[in-house]
Design a protein around this motif. Structure first.
Motif, PDB file in Angstrom:
ATOM      1  N   ILE A  35       0.831  -1.191   0.000  1.00  0.00           N
ATOM      2  CA  ILE A  35       0.000   0.000   0.000  1.00  0.00           C
ATOM      3  C   ILE A  35       0.871   1.248   0.000  1.00  0.00           C
ATOM      4  O   ILE A  35       1.896   1.311   0.664  1.00  0.00           O
ATOM      5  CB  ILE A  35      -0.915   0.000   1.235  1.00  0.00           C
ATOM      6  CG1 ILE A  35      -1.868  -1.178   1.125  1.00  0.00           C
ATOM      7  CG2 ILE A  35      -1.666   1.309   1.360  1.00  0.00           C
ATOM      8  CD1 ILE A  35      -2.697  -1.381   2.360  1.00  0.00           C
ATOM      9  N   TYR A  50      -4.683  13.209  -7.853  1.00  0.00           N
ATOM     10  CA  TYR A  50      -3.420  12.601  -8.266  1.00  0.00           C
ATOM     11  C   TYR A  50      -2.553  13.540  -9.091  1.00  0.00           C
ATOM     12  O   TYR A  50      -1.393  13.273  -9.301  1.00  0.00           O
ATOM     13  CB  TYR A  50      -3.697  11.298  -9.007  1.00  0.00           C
ATOM     14  CG  TYR A  50      -4.396  10.321  -8.098  1.00  0.00           C
ATOM     15  CD1 TYR A  50      -3.693   9.691  -7.080  1.00  0.00           C
ATOM     16  CD2 TYR A  50      -5.757  10.106  -8.202  1.00  0.00           C
ATOM     17  CE1 TYR A  50      -4.330   8.835  -6.199  1.00  0.00           C
ATOM     18  CE2 TYR A  50      -6.395   9.242  -7.322  1.00  0.00           C
ATOM     19  CZ  TYR A  50      -5.680   8.619  -6.332  1.00  0.00           C
ATOM     20  OH  TYR A  50      -6.320   7.788  -5.462  1.00  0.00           O
ATOM     21  N   SER A  91       2.958  11.868  -2.219  1.00  0.00           N
ATOM     22  CA  SER A  91       2.887  10.435  -1.963  1.00  0.00           C
ATOM     23  C   SER A  91       4.192  10.011  -1.304  1.00  0.00           C
ATOM     24  O   SER A  91       5.274  10.340  -1.800  1.00  0.00           O
ATOM     25  CB  SER A  91       2.687   9.653  -3.261  1.00  0.00           C
ATOM     26  OG  SER A  91       2.772   8.265  -2.991  1.00  0.00           O
ATOM     27  N   ALA A 145     -11.143   4.873   0.958  1.00  0.00           N
ATOM     28  CA  ALA A 145      -9.919   4.822   0.156  1.00  0.00           C
ATOM     29  C   ALA A 145      -9.786   3.354  -0.261  1.00  0.00           C
ATOM     30  O   ALA A 145     -10.617   2.523   0.111  1.00  0.00           O
ATOM     31  CB  ALA A 145      -8.728   5.272   0.986  1.00  0.00           C
ATOM     32  N   THR A 146      -8.767   3.032  -0.984  1.00  0.00           N
ATOM     33  CA  THR A 146      -8.585   1.638  -1.360  1.00  0.00           C
ATOM     34  C   THR A 146      -8.482   0.773  -0.102  1.00  0.00           C
ATOM     35  O   THR A 146      -9.022  -0.315  -0.041  1.00  0.00           O
ATOM     36  CB  THR A 146      -7.335   1.466  -2.240  1.00  0.00           C
ATOM     37  OG1 THR A 146      -7.453   2.345  -3.361  1.00  0.00           O
ATOM     38  CG2 THR A 146      -7.195   0.046  -2.739  1.00  0.00           C
ATOM     39  N   TYR A 147      -7.797   1.303   0.914  1.00  0.00           N
ATOM     40  CA  TYR A 147      -7.642   0.596   2.178  1.00  0.00           C
ATOM     41  C   TYR A 147      -8.145   1.506   3.293  1.00  0.00           C
ATOM     42  O   TYR A 147      -7.513   2.507   3.605  1.00  0.00           O
ATOM     43  CB  TYR A 147      -6.179   0.201   2.411  1.00  0.00           C
ATOM     44  CG  TYR A 147      -5.697  -0.759   1.361  1.00  0.00           C
ATOM     45  CD1 TYR A 147      -5.946  -2.128   1.490  1.00  0.00           C
ATOM     46  CD2 TYR A 147      -5.049  -0.313   0.227  1.00  0.00           C
ATOM     47  CE1 TYR A 147      -5.537  -3.015   0.518  1.00  0.00           C
ATOM     48  CE2 TYR A 147      -4.633  -1.199  -0.751  1.00  0.00           C
ATOM     49  CZ  TYR A 147      -4.882  -2.543  -0.603  1.00  0.00           C
ATOM     50  OH  TYR A 147      -4.478  -3.422  -1.567  1.00  0.00           O
ATOM     51  N   SER A 162      -4.615   9.350   2.517  1.00  0.00           N
ATOM     52  CA  SER A 162      -5.296   8.195   1.939  1.00  0.00           C
ATOM     53  C   SER A 162      -4.298   7.083   1.677  1.00  0.00           C
ATOM     54  O   SER A 162      -3.119   7.313   1.428  1.00  0.00           O
ATOM     55  CB  SER A 162      -6.033   8.574   0.654  1.00  0.00           C
ATOM     56  OG  SER A 162      -5.158   9.124  -0.287  1.00  0.00           O
ATOM     57  N   SER A 163      -4.790   5.864   1.763  1.00  0.00           N
ATOM     58  CA  SER A 163      -3.990   4.668   1.539  1.00  0.00           C
ATOM     59  C   SER A 163      -4.577   3.930   0.343  1.00  0.00           C
ATOM     60  O   SER A 163      -5.761   3.631   0.313  1.00  0.00           O
ATOM     61  CB  SER A 163      -4.025   3.757   2.767  1.00  0.00           C
ATOM     62  OG  SER A 163      -3.604   4.451   3.901  1.00  0.00           O
ATOM     63  N   TYR A 164      -3.738   3.657  -0.610  1.00  0.00           N
ATOM     64  CA  TYR A 164      -4.212   2.960  -1.812  1.00  0.00           C
ATOM     65  C   TYR A 164      -3.177   1.987  -2.298  1.00  0.00           C
ATOM     66  O   TYR A 164      -2.065   1.958  -1.861  1.00  0.00           O
ATOM     67  CB  TYR A 164      -4.616   3.950  -2.906  1.00  0.00           C
ATOM     68  CG  TYR A 164      -3.539   4.941  -3.262  1.00  0.00           C
ATOM     69  CD1 TYR A 164      -2.714   4.707  -4.338  1.00  0.00           C
ATOM     70  CD2 TYR A 164      -3.332   6.101  -2.514  1.00  0.00           C
ATOM     71  CE1 TYR A 164      -1.723   5.612  -4.678  1.00  0.00           C
ATOM     72  CE2 TYR A 164      -2.347   7.004  -2.852  1.00  0.00           C
ATOM     73  CZ  TYR A 164      -1.554   6.756  -3.929  1.00  0.00           C
ATOM     74  OH  TYR A 164      -0.557   7.635  -4.263  1.00  0.00           O
TER      75      TYR A 164
END
Length: 167
Positions: A13, A43, A50, A91-93, A165-167
């Motif tokens: 991640i 993004y 990041s 978020a993704t995670y 955020s975690s992705y």
């Protein structure tokens, strides 16, 4: 002081930080469509950083703790990577988390007090502990940390919210 949010971050991640104004934060909180559009566009934003997959190494350098699910380290530095308040946006995670302007200010002050020599000693003393970083990544980690400090300092200076955020 920022709340420690229980999150699960796995090794594959990446973690990112985004500075936004309190009014934009309120807008996305109150309008889910606006929020989704915002998160789709962050993004390419200039106010985004990041820390890639090095989140665990950064957390270790700041706290001396190797954490996967949640931090048991003392605040405030444990909150830089693992903290924040959950939003309603997935978020993704987990969920996108945030620091209020006052929390961002507190963390900016804490990060400003970090001594590079102490971090280097901690990095060298990690022994066979597994963190996502190799010896040749020291300068890269320091560059990331300096960029993180700038994100928090700019957010403090401009009274901004920081999204994580975690992705």
């Amino acid at each position: 002081m920022p709340a420690v949010q229980k999150i699960k971050i796995n090794m594959g991640i990446t973690v990112s930080y985004q500075r936004i104004s309190p009014s934009k934060f309120t807008e996305i909180q109150n309008n889910p469509e606006s929020g989704e559009e915002f998160f789709d566009s962050i993004y390419v934003a200039k106010t985004r950083l990041s820390i890639q997959k090095e989140w665990q190494a950064i957390h270790y350098l700041l706290t001396g703790e190797i954490a996967f699910d949640e931090s048991q380290a003392e605040p405030p530095l444990c909150n830089v990577v693992m903290g924040g308040n959950a939003t309603k946006f997935e978020a993704t995670y987990g969920y996108v988390r945030y620091f209020s302007p006052s929390e961002a200010n507190e963390l900016a002050q804490a990060l400003t007090g970090v001594v590079r020599e102490d971090l280097r000693n901690r990095f060298d003393l990690r022994g066979d502990r597994e963190i996502y970083a190799q010896e040749d990544e020291w300068e890269f980690l320091m560059d990331l940390l300096e960029s993180m400090i700038c994100v928090f300092q700019e957010a403090a200076k401009n009274s901004e919210v920081i999204l994580i955020s975690s992705y």
